[in-house]
Design an enzyme around this catalytic site. Structure first.
Site, PDB file in Angstrom:
ATOM      1  N   HIS A 215     -47.175 -14.318 -42.198  1.00 10.08           N
ATOM      2  CA  HIS A 215     -47.760 -13.858 -40.935  1.00 10.08           C
ATOM      3  C   HIS A 215     -48.467 -12.510 -41.054  1.00 10.08           C
ATOM      4  O   HIS A 215     -49.103 -12.050 -40.121  1.00 10.08           O
ATOM      5  CB  HIS A 215     -46.693 -13.756 -39.845  1.00 10.08           C
TER       6      HIS A 215
HETATM    7  C1  UD1 Z   1     -45.521  -7.974 -35.117  1.00  6.18           C
HETATM    8  C2  UD1 Z   1     -45.249  -6.695 -35.889  1.00  6.18           C
HETATM    9  C3  UD1 Z   1     -44.832  -7.032 -37.321  1.00  6.18           C
HETATM   10  C4  UD1 Z   1     -43.699  -8.028 -37.340  1.00  6.18           C
HETATM   11  C5  UD1 Z   1     -44.096  -9.245 -36.532  1.00  6.18           C
HETATM   12  C6  UD1 Z   1     -43.009 -10.285 -36.502  1.00  6.18           C
HETATM   13  C7  UD1 Z   1     -46.647  -4.781 -35.225  1.00  6.18           C
HETATM   14  C8  UD1 Z   1     -47.787  -3.937 -35.619  1.00  6.18           C
HETATM   15  N1  UD1 Z   1     -46.432  -5.870 -35.984  1.00  6.18           N
HETATM   16  O1  UD1 Z   1     -46.659  -8.582 -35.711  1.00  6.18           O
HETATM   17  O2  UD1 Z   1     -44.406  -5.862 -37.955  1.00  6.18           O
HETATM   18  O3  UD1 Z   1     -43.418  -8.406 -38.673  1.00  6.18           O
HETATM   19  O4  UD1 Z   1     -44.387  -8.814 -35.204  1.00  6.18           O
HETATM   20  O5  UD1 Z   1     -43.402 -11.421 -35.831  1.00  6.18           O
HETATM   21  O6  UD1 Z   1     -45.962  -4.465 -34.276  1.00  6.18           O
HETATM   22  N2  UD1 Z   1     -48.686 -13.963 -30.323  1.00  6.18           N
HETATM   23  C9  UD1 Z   1     -48.363 -15.062 -29.571  1.00  6.18           C
HETATM   24  N3  UD1 Z   1     -47.161 -15.063 -28.925  1.00  6.18           N
HETATM   25  C10 UD1 Z   1     -46.293 -14.037 -29.004  1.00  6.18           C
HETATM   26  C11 UD1 Z   1     -46.642 -12.910 -29.778  1.00  6.18           C
HETATM   27  C12 UD1 Z   1     -47.835 -12.891 -30.439  1.00  6.18           C
HETATM   28  O7  UD1 Z   1     -49.114 -16.020 -29.471  1.00  6.18           O
HETATM   29  O8  UD1 Z   1     -45.209 -14.115 -28.405  1.00  6.18           O
HETATM   30  C13 UD1 Z   1     -49.970 -13.962 -31.060  1.00  6.18           C
HETATM   31  C14 UD1 Z   1     -51.076 -13.292 -30.317  1.00  6.18           C
HETATM   32  O9  UD1 Z   1     -52.264 -13.973 -30.581  1.00  6.18           O
HETATM   33  C15 UD1 Z   1     -51.156 -11.914 -30.946  1.00  6.18           C
HETATM   34  C16 UD1 Z   1     -50.733 -12.207 -32.371  1.00  6.18           C
HETATM   35  O10 UD1 Z   1     -49.789 -13.273 -32.272  1.00  6.18           O
HETATM   36  O11 UD1 Z   1     -52.405 -11.326 -30.851  1.00  6.18           O
HETATM   37  C17 UD1 Z   1     -50.097 -11.061 -33.067  1.00  6.18           C
HETATM   38  O12 UD1 Z   1     -49.033 -10.501 -32.301  1.00  6.18           O
HETATM   39  P1  UD1 Z   1     -48.695  -8.926 -32.415  1.00  6.18           P
HETATM   40  O13 UD1 Z   1     -47.544  -8.588 -31.557  1.00  6.18           O
HETATM   41  O14 UD1 Z   1     -49.941  -8.140 -32.245  1.00  6.18           O
HETATM   42  O15 UD1 Z   1     -48.298  -8.729 -33.928  1.00  6.18           O
HETATM   43  P2  UD1 Z   1     -47.513  -9.670 -34.956  1.00  6.18           P
HETATM   44  O16 UD1 Z   1     -48.489 -10.203 -35.928  1.00  6.18           O
HETATM   45  O17 UD1 Z   1     -46.625 -10.626 -34.267  1.00  6.18           O
END
Ligand code: UD1
Length: 375
Positions: A215
């Site tokens: 991821h």
């Molecule tokens: C975040 C953390 C990372 C951790 C990871 C675990 C930061 C910078 N990164 O990354 O350290 O390893 O979580 O999962 O804080 N999305 C969904 N549903 C959700 C959450 C996210 O669809 O419930 C999608 C969205 O399109 C979003 C993308 O995932 O833009 C990324 O989510 P984000 O919270 O920005 O960062 P992660 O990649 O999940």
């Protein structure tokens, strides 16, 4: 009555706070409030963990959701400041290295509220990782440092932190693993896989499998790297069966780049894409797998505790104890490196792995004892 406010936001936070929340219930002189920023909001990324880990329902839900780093961090800060002004806690507890950790520690410190950072001191020395910036900033301003492994202690000492504020206490994520392992193993791994398949497939003699999670932006955001990684799974799917629970970020990029069709993943009988799994189900698959391939931070630690070989597809790790004494193998994720490694007998590469000092299921007890004296 003293008041502690703990922050959770994203999936890896939940298992770090759960045992602290449980332990704090034994302290009748402490009121414990939980704030969920809503950084992760899908039920499979959040609610499933509250249920599995029996974390109390958050007292405040900020509902910030996704956005650019600046948007997400700023939204959390604006909403969290209101919670702090209303609740006036004696201490804010933040865990790990996600954007919620950074946003809430800055907000609290600027209001003159003390901050304790659980899992502090870890360093990848790679400032291109968003988490490294979050770790550096949070540790630059925290008041108390709870540390999981000796490298964290060394890093903080090298950064001239006040030694009397540094506490090597062990790993609260391992507390959660220790207390949930039996329950997790009571599930049947085949049912877990079957119930969570994204593309329905028959499970043909699935007696041995490799568990894969990817991821990290550096692996899944660019088309070329993501294609290389999934092409690698496809190329080795005649040797191994791969079970791949998919993070929403990775899934949306697989679709965006049309890789499910291009690599014919629907018809590959040895690659199974799964929905994100709840804590207990994921732990079950980790324990039952042949070995694990990942780019996660926490999974390197969980596999180390389980003494399960873990191939970490990253150039650096902020958790060096897992490669020094544990069962983790760090591989810079180029095609050449990965294919070379997979031509070897993976499970013979690690001999005599060890569990790090203080990863004994009692870190939360130690943390709460210390906090009770500090506030
Ligand atoms: C975040 C953390 C990372 C951790 C990871 C675990 C930061 C910078 N990164 O990354 O350290 O390893 O979580 O999962 O804080 N999305 C969904 N549903 C959700 C959450 C996210 O669809 O419930 C999608 C969205 O399109 C979003 C993308 O995932 O833009 C990324 O989510 P984000 O919270 O920005 O960062 P992660 O990649 O999940």
């Amino acid at each position: 009555m003293k008041k502690i406010l703990s922050v959770v936001g994203a999936r890896p936070n939940f298992m770090k706070i759960a045992p602290i929340a449980k332990e704090l219930k034994n302290y009748k002189n402490i009121e414990h409030l939980i704030v969920h920023t809503g950084q992760h909001y899908d039920s499979k990324m959040s609610d499933a963990f509250f249920n599995d880990l029996e974390i109390p329902t958050p007292d405040f839900f900020l509902g910030v959701g996704s956005g650019s780093h600046a948007e997400q961090t700023a939204n959390i800060m604006i909403k969290f400041e209101k919670v702090l002004l209303e609740t006036k806690p004696d201490l804010v507890l933040v865990v790990g290295d996600v954007n919620s950790t950074l946003a809430c520690s800055i907000t609290a410190i600027k209001l003159g509220i003390k901050v304790a950072h659980v899992e502090s001191g870890l360093r990848s020395y790679d400032n291109e990782m968003p988490e490294e910036i979050n770790r550096l900033v949070t540790d630059a301003i925290s008041n108390y440092y709870f540390i999981t492994e000796k490298s964290g202690l060394e890093n903080l000492i090298n950064e001239n932190k006040n030694k009397s504020k540094l506490y090597l206490v062990g790993n609260t994520m391992i507390d959660t693993l220790v207390s949930n392992l039996d329950k997790a193993l009571s599930f049947n791994y085949l049912s877990i896989i079957e119930e969570n398949l994204i593309i329905k497939k028959e499970l043909l003699e699935l007696d041995e499998f490799v568990l894969v999670t990817l991821h990290r932006p550096s692996n899944v955001d660019e088309k070329e790297q993501l294609t290389m990684l999934f092409k690698f799974l496809s190329d080795y799917s005649n040797k191994y069966k791969f079970i791949v629970p998919i993070h929403p970020r990775t899934f949306s990029n697989l679709k965006k780049y049309n890789l499910i069709e291009e690599l014919d993943l629907e018809n590959n009988k040895n690659i199974y894409l799964l929905e994100p799994l709840s804590y207990l189900r994921f732990l079950n698959l980790m324990a039952n797998s042949l070995f694990v391939v990942t780019d996660s931070g926490g999974i390197q630690e969980e596999t180390t505790y389980l003494k399960k070989t873990c191939i970490t597809l990253r150039t650096t790790t902020e958790r060096p104890i897992t490669t020094e004494i544990g069962s983790n193998i760090l591989v810079s994720p180029t095609k050449e490196n990965i294919y070379n490694l997979f031509n070897k007998d993976i499970n013979s590469l690690i001999t005599n792995p060890q569990i790090p000092e203080l990863w004994d299921g009692k870190a939360s007890e130690r943390i709460c004892k210390i906090i009770n004296k500090l506030i």
